[in-house]
Motif scaffolding. Sequence first.
Motif, PDB file in Angstrom:
ATOM      1  N   UNK A 574      -9.966  -5.828  15.116  1.00 37.04           N
ATOM      2  CA  UNK A 574      -9.647  -4.615  14.356  1.00 37.04           C
ATOM      3  C   UNK A 574      -8.237  -4.682  13.778  1.00 37.04           C
ATOM      4  N   UNK A 575      -7.281  -5.110  14.592  1.00 35.06           N
ATOM      5  CA  UNK A 575      -5.887  -5.156  14.133  1.00 35.06           C
ATOM      6  C   UNK A 575      -5.701  -6.185  13.026  1.00 35.06           C
ATOM      7  N   UNK A 576      -6.308  -7.350  13.186  1.00 37.74           N
ATOM      8  CA  UNK A 576      -6.180  -8.375  12.151  1.00 37.74           C
ATOM      9  C   UNK A 576      -6.838  -7.912  10.853  1.00 37.74           C
ATOM     10  N   UNK A 577      -7.967  -7.218  10.969  1.00 37.46           N
ATOM     11  CA  UNK A 577      -8.623  -6.706   9.770  1.00 37.46           C
ATOM     12  C   UNK A 577      -7.785  -5.660   9.071  1.00 37.46           C
ATOM     13  N   UNK A 578      -7.102  -4.808   9.849  1.00 42.86           N
ATOM     14  CA  UNK A 578      -6.287  -3.737   9.264  1.00 42.86           C
ATOM     15  C   UNK A 578      -5.118  -4.289   8.462  1.00 42.86           C
ATOM     16  N   UNK A 579      -4.701  -5.519   8.777  1.00 46.07           N
ATOM     17  CA  UNK A 579      -3.582  -6.123   8.044  1.00 46.07           C
ATOM     18  C   UNK A 579      -3.855  -6.189   6.548  1.00 46.07           C
ATOM     19  N   UNK A 580      -5.116  -6.389   6.161  1.00 49.00           N
ATOM     20  CA  UNK A 580      -5.456  -6.609   4.758  1.00 49.00           C
ATOM     21  C   UNK A 580      -6.147  -5.413   4.116  1.00 49.00           C
ATOM     22  N   UNK A 581      -6.162  -4.275   4.786  1.00 54.99           N
ATOM     23  CA  UNK A 581      -6.760  -3.082   4.195  1.00 54.99           C
ATOM     24  C   UNK A 581      -5.779  -2.448   3.220  1.00 54.99           C
ATOM     25  N   UNK A 582      -6.196  -2.275   1.975  1.00 59.87           N
ATOM     26  CA  UNK A 582      -5.320  -1.685   0.959  1.00 59.87           C
ATOM     27  C   UNK A 582      -5.008  -0.225   1.292  1.00 59.87           C
ATOM     28  N   UNK A 583      -5.941   0.454   1.948  1.00 65.05           N
ATOM     29  CA  UNK A 583      -5.727   1.869   2.263  1.00 65.05           C
ATOM     30  C   UNK A 583      -4.673   2.067   3.348  1.00 65.05           C
ATOM     31  N   UNK A 584      -4.432   1.017   4.151  1.00 65.91           N
ATOM     32  CA  UNK A 584      -3.511   1.157   5.287  1.00 65.91           C
ATOM     33  C   UNK A 584      -2.180   0.466   5.051  1.00 65.91           C
ATOM     34  N   UNK A 585      -1.877   0.153   3.797  1.00 62.24           N
ATOM     35  CA  UNK A 585      -0.640  -0.562   3.482  1.00 62.24           C
ATOM     36  C   UNK A 585       0.595   0.193   3.978  1.00 62.24           C
ATOM     37  N   UNK A 586       0.570   1.518   3.870  1.00 62.60           N
ATOM     38  CA  UNK A 586       1.735   2.314   4.271  1.00 62.60           C
ATOM     39  C   UNK A 586       1.962   2.297   5.779  1.00 62.60           C
TER      40      UNK A 586
END
Length: 804
Positions: A574-586
């Motif tokens: 989950x954490x590695x996937x969140x690295x590349x989520x455009x919605x979670x950039x902030x």
Amino acid sequence: MDSVKPGCSKGNMDKMDVEKELTNKFLSGEMSFAEYSSEWYGGDDEEEAEDPNKVSDDESRPSLPQVEKIGQRRRKLTRLSPVLLGLMGEANLRFVRGDKDMAEKMCHEIIKQIPTAPEPYQTLAQIYEHDAEKSLQFSLLAAHLSPSDANEWLRLAAISKERSDVKQEMICYTQAIKAEPFNFEIHMKRLDLLTSLEEIKYPLNTLNVTRVKCYHKIVTCLPATEGEIIMKYAKMAATIYHNNRELERATAVLDAAYKKCSLLFSLEDINIFLELLITQKQYQACIEVFVSNLGIVIEAEIQTVKNSSDEIEEHTNYINCTIPCNLPIDLKSKLLICFIHLGAISLVETLLTDFLTNDVEKAGDLYMDIEEAFSCVGHHELAMKLLEPLIKNTSFDLGAVWLKHAECLYNLGRLDDAVESYYKVLKHAPQHPTARRKLYAILEQKGRIDEALDILQQDYNYVVSAKLLLDHCQELKKHNKILKYLEVGEALLSKTFPRYRHQEELSIACKTKGGIDLIHEFRKMRGENPYHEDDLHFDEEESFKLTPQEEWNFFKELLGIANDHKQYFTMQRLCFGALMSKALTSHRIDIDFYCLQACILSNDHHTAMRFIRDFTHKYPGPSSWNLLNLVIGSVDDTAHIKFLSRLFQKDSHIVRHLFLGNNFLTSGRYLVALKYFLEYHDQCREPLSAFLISVTIMIMAAQRTVDKHHNLILQGLSYLSTYKQLRKCDQEAYYNMGRVYHMLSLNNLAVEYYEKALSCAPIAKCEQHGVIDLTRETAYNLYLLYKDHSPEIARKYMFKYLVI
């Protein structure tokens, strides 16, 4: 106060100032005629039908609005006052006599007072005949300010064509059409220009004129006497609109053609027109077409009724309908649909009996259309009359038909039968989200929870619905299926969270923010499929997606669940996937820290090292250093020694000695480690450094290659004594001293200090970790010392301290 000329309002003065400013910009070359024209007209809507009686009447055109919107409307012809009209005549006379300078000055004087009068520009165009550019500019202005002269616009279009000014030429044709909308030849010239531009692939979107707009304009402008031409272009426009899903405009263009030449509509044309009217819910207009063109005879009466607001309104009650025998069946179905939506249910029941005699094999699609109309207005029993023949026919054993059947049964309250029909839908379309939701609702209502939750589970080998995944998550949470909730939630987040194939991709993710496209590009460069073989394929036509805040909250919730249930590898994914989520950039800083935690918990210390390096650079301090020490202590290689040297190179903190000393100690370079520990101890005088020095010296004393073992042991014991004095914690100090003597095989001293440790109080009490006590460790070491030579004493320690 601002001075205002007599007879002029403040608004008119502002308008004249803007007009003058625009005119000056055009004449000075700061803006093209296309830009100048767009300021006035703002991009006319070519489909808008115009009243032919108003086209040639300049006085009837709407006047210019105020300064805020000087464009967007047809210009009003400005009349010169008698005084200025006389001055204009004098200017023309001077020009004829050859006094061009005076004539030009007079024209400019008129322009200064009334910049929107066309006459001075016409004269100036003649004065500057020797200057083609100037003459064209004045001619364009004159035509623009007096736009009713189509021939003048055509002349200017020809000049623009010679100059290869496409935009200007198109504007001239458009203005010529407005001047003479009935002139078909001008319409064709504009279409020919469009055709030539399409051949050279000119960007037509910059012209505000499209082929379909030209077709629509022909339909709305030509008189009814040109019926064949109107029909030709109405069909062409309607086809383009329909292909572009602009159904409202398709309806409008056919409606305009129908009002002018309804007798030229064939049965096919009427069928298409009725289809469009039905999509726009213009059922009354459809009835009028049926009556006027298809020989339908309808008996109706007008009733006055009170509406919900207690207002009296008229209502048409349809009593009887006579249909010609030769009327095609698809038109009959459209007639029934219109009556259904107009509330003539009794009449429809009478007509439906005859319609149901048609062969289901040939008219099944029409059955579906009528059923949909019945369901739309809530007459589900009548809808069932059309569905029953369909489900009995093998040609219509389709998922869409069974779905309609199931929904109809559900609305009738026949839930058991509806369940069977919904299962038939899933047999034909296993991933159908609507069927799964409805079936879940029924099964949950009946108390079959496990079966209902299984229905929401999609097959990940096929295209999946993100919205259904979210619904599944919500229901799993509602029924406390937490681990399954975590699994489905991870599947939902995979829409924006990538899966990594190797460490290079993770490196890209760590260095960039919200760039999943970079991963796909990297895979293409390697000659790989850009998508992971285990990636879920989401329905691209589905518009649903989580908002950035919803995605962040959902991610944190899943992370907490994974941590509570010790699903550390799931946490890591989950954490590695969140690295590349455009919605979670902030939230990148938080995500990096979550990645570090997940790596530590899953014992992936090599990857954890990647994250802790960044943290120690960005946030130096005890917390970062403690985490760094935790990670380094679990990594086998010594490649991080160079990193540690660089870390403290700019800001040489004393803690550097501890880090380097520990690393050299674990790598076997004891003298170097001792050097760093001594430097640290000289500055800090801490019990930890004294203990580390003692341990290092004792290890050196155990080496065969070292001389003077006894001196080293004495030095080690000396620093151990210093450690005991500084530590001020008897149990820990005695225990460690006992271990040192134990290691040196000085068993009598080891037993003495172990016994002292047993008699001491615990080290500390902590609310989170409970009592920190070394009693069991001490007793076990005593057991080891006594078990060979004094088993009874060893057993005593075992039963007293080690038995649970």
